[in-house]
Design an enzyme around this catalytic site. Structure first.
Site, PDB file in Angstrom:
ATOM      1  N   HIS A 103       0.807  -1.227   0.000  1.00 50.89           N
ATOM      2  CA  HIS A 103       0.000   0.000   0.000  1.00 50.89           C
ATOM      3  C   HIS A 103       0.836   1.271   0.000  1.00 50.89           C
ATOM      4  CE1 HIS A 103      -4.556   0.613   0.858  1.00 50.89           C
ATOM      5  NE2 HIS A 103      -4.142   1.361  -0.148  1.00 50.89           N
ATOM      6  N   ASP A 130      -9.950  -1.024   3.582  1.00 53.27           N
ATOM      7  CA  ASP A 130      -8.746  -1.569   4.205  1.00 53.27           C
ATOM      8  C   ASP A 130      -9.049  -1.931   5.648  1.00 53.27           C
ATOM      9  OD1 ASP A 130      -6.079  -1.949   5.182  1.00 53.27           O
ATOM     10  OD2 ASP A 130      -5.315  -0.469   3.778  1.00 53.27           O
ATOM     11  N   HIS A 132      -6.846  -1.593   7.844  1.00 54.53           N
ATOM     12  CA  HIS A 132      -5.982  -0.691   8.598  1.00 54.53           C
ATOM     13  C   HIS A 132      -6.228   0.751   8.181  1.00 54.53           C
ATOM     14  CE1 HIS A 132      -4.003  -4.650   8.177  1.00 54.53           C
ATOM     15  NE2 HIS A 132      -3.701  -4.472   9.450  1.00 54.53           N
ATOM     16  N   ASP A 134      -3.692   3.080   7.923  1.00 52.60           N
ATOM     17  CA  ASP A 134      -2.550   3.550   7.127  1.00 52.60           C
ATOM     18  C   ASP A 134      -2.341   5.051   7.286  1.00 52.60           C
ATOM     19  OD1 ASP A 134      -2.218   0.947   6.351  1.00 52.60           O
ATOM     20  OD2 ASP A 134      -3.097   1.195   4.360  1.00 52.60           O
ATOM     21  N   HIS A 147       4.144   1.080   4.291  1.00 47.72           N
ATOM     22  CA  HIS A 147       2.793   0.773   3.802  1.00 47.72           C
ATOM     23  C   HIS A 147       1.726   1.128   4.836  1.00 47.72           C
ATOM     24  CE1 HIS A 147       2.271  -3.670   5.390  1.00 47.72           C
ATOM     25  NE2 HIS A 147       2.835  -2.899   6.280  1.00 47.72           N
ATOM     26  N   ASP A 234      -7.513  -2.675  -0.603  1.00 48.16           N
ATOM     27  CA  ASP A 234      -6.519  -3.567   0.001  1.00 48.16           C
ATOM     28  C   ASP A 234      -7.151  -4.937   0.182  1.00 48.16           C
ATOM     29  OD1 ASP A 234      -4.871  -4.950   1.949  1.00 48.16           O
ATOM     30  OD2 ASP A 234      -4.014  -3.028   2.512  1.00 48.16           O
ATOM     31  N   ASP A 236      -6.712  -7.067   2.323  1.00 47.56           N
ATOM     32  CA  ASP A 236      -7.021  -7.437   3.703  1.00 47.56           C
ATOM     33  C   ASP A 236      -8.311  -6.816   4.216  1.00 47.56           C
ATOM     34  OD1 ASP A 236      -6.462  -4.836   4.712  1.00 47.56           O
ATOM     35  OD2 ASP A 236      -4.412  -5.357   5.235  1.00 47.56           O
ATOM     36  N   GLU A 279      -1.614  -5.035  -1.971  1.00 47.04           N
ATOM     37  CA  GLU A 279      -1.256  -5.951  -0.881  1.00 47.04           C
ATOM     38  C   GLU A 279      -1.518  -7.420  -1.187  1.00 47.04           C
ATOM     39  OE1 GLU A 279       0.457  -5.350   1.793  1.00 47.04           O
ATOM     40  OE2 GLU A 279       0.406  -3.160   1.990  1.00 47.04           O
TER      41      GLU A 279
END
Length: 323
Positions: A103, A130, A132, A134, A147, A234, A236, A279
C-alpha cells in the site's frame, strides 16, 4: 457513447519495500495471470496494459532486505513514477488502475490524482477499503513500515522528512477521506484520524448499519461535491477466510457479498476515476484464491452484474408493457 464506458490504463507497481514481509512485488503479475485485464475488457471497456513501473536496482543485492534506507529509496522512486503515471493517464482522458505492490504505492498514486484534481479544479475524495488506517507517520509508527503511512503523507502530515517532498507530491483534504472496513488501528493513529476529521467506518458500524447505507453516504458526499473518487482496495479488507493472500490479515473482514455489493454500488454511481488494488501476496495465497477474488471484485467495479439493473420507473414501465 455509453457514459459508463471507460478507457483504462493498467499500471503495475511491483514493490514490497513498504511492507513487513516480502511477496507483494509479485502482485501485479498475479493479477494479470488471474485475468484482470480480460475481466475489465469483458464489461465493454477499452483496456491498455502499460506494464510495470521500473523498480530501482539495489546497489548491493547482498545487503539485508530489511535495511530501511534502501527500502525507503525504492518506495520514493516508485512514488515519483506512479504520481507522474496517474497524472498522465488522467490528463489523457483515461482511468488509471494501479496494480500493487504494497500500500505504500498510494503515496504516489494519490499524489498524482491530487495534482490532477487541482489542475481541473475538482476536489478529490478517497475511499480507502482496508482493515488498517494507514495513517501512521514516522513519529507514530510502531514498525516503521511505509505501507502503514500513505494516507498520512497524502493528507499532509508534517512528520515526514524532506526526502518526501517534491513536485510529484500532491495533497488530499483529510475530511474527504473515508476508511471502510477498518478493524486494526493503532492508538496514536486513531487519535490522529479523529483530530483530522477522517471518517473511519469500522466493521462494527458496518455490522450495525449495513453496507448499503454507509457506501451510499460516501457516494452522496462525492456527488454533492462534484468530486473525483479514488478507490484504494486492500486485499485485507476482505475476511482472510476468503482472501488469505494478505501479509497483514485481520479476522472479521468483509464477506464476499459485502465486498461485491460495495463494488457494485461504486460502479452504479459512475463516480470512480482512479483505482489502486494492493497488498496481494501470491506467496501467502492459496492456489490463486485471493487473486481471483480481487479480479472478480474489479469486474464488479467496472460493471459486471448478475442481471441488468433497472430503476423503479423502468421496472414499472416494463411491467405495464408486459401486462
Amino acid at each position: 457513447m455509453d457514459p459508463s464506458f471507460k478507457r483504462i490504463d493498467l499500471i503495475g507497481v511491483p514493490t514490497d519495500a513498504g511492507a513487513s514481509c516480502r511477496g507483494c512485488g509479485m502482485g501485479p503479475e498475479a493479477l494479470r495471470i488471474a485475468g484482470i485485464g480480460e475481466a475489465i475488457a469483458a464489461q465493454g471497456h477499452d483496456v491498455a496494459d502499460l506494464g510495470d513501473l521500473v523498480r530501482p536496482r539495489r546497489s548491493d543485492p547482498a545487503l539485508p532486505w530489511r535495511l530501511s534506507e534502501a527500502r525507503e529509496a525504492e518506495v520514493l522512486a516508485l512514488a515519483k513514477q506512479s504520481s507522474e503515471a496517474a497524472y498522465a493517464s488522467l490528463s489523457g482522458g483515461r482511468q488509471p488502475v494501479f496494480l500493487g505492490g504494497d500500500h505504500s504505492i498510494a503515496m504516489g498514486t494519490l499524489s498524482g490524482v491530487a495534482r490532477f484534481g487541482v489542475a481541473k479544479g475538482k476536489p478529490v475524495h478517497v475511499l480507502w477499503i482496508d482493515a488498517h488506517g494507514d495513517f501512521n507517520t514516522p513519529a507514530t509508527s510502531e514498525t516503521g513500515n511505509l505501507h502503514g503511512m500513505p494516507l498520512a503523507l497524502a493528507c499532509g502530515e508534517p512528520d515526514f522528512g524532506p526526502q518526501f517532498d517534491g513536485g510529484w507530491r500532491g495533497r488530499i483534504d483529510p475530511k474527504n477521506v473515508t476508511i471502510f472496513a477498518a478493524r486494526d488501528i493503532d492508538r496514536p493513529e486513531r487519535e490522529l484520524l479523529e483530530r483530522r476529521g477522517v471518517d473511519v467506518i469500522d466493521m462494527r458500524r458496518i455490522d450495525e448499519t449495513g453496507t448499503v447505507a454507509l457506501i451510499r453516504e460516501v457516494l452522496e458526499r462525492v456527488a454533492a461535491d462534484d468530486g473525483h473518487l479514488h478507490v484504494s482496495l486492500d486485499v485485507d479488507a476482505v475476511d482472510p477466510s476468503i482472501a488469505p493472500g494478505a501479509g497483514t490479515p485481520v479476522a472479521g473482514g468483509l464477506t464476499f457479498r459485502e465486498a461485491h455489493l460495495a463494488m457494485e454500488m461504486i460502479h452504479d454511481s459512475n463516480l470512480m476515476g482512479s483505482l489502486d488494488i494492493v497488498e496481494l501476496n501470491p506467496i501467502l495465497d492459496h492456489a490463486g484464491m485471493s487473486a481471483r477474488l480481487l479480479v472478480d471484485l474489479t469486474a464488479s467495479l467496472f460493471g459486471r452484474q448478475i442481471m441488468p439493473r433497472r430503476t423503479a420507473r423502468e421496472a414499472l414501465t416494463a411491467q405495464s408493457s408486459n401486462g
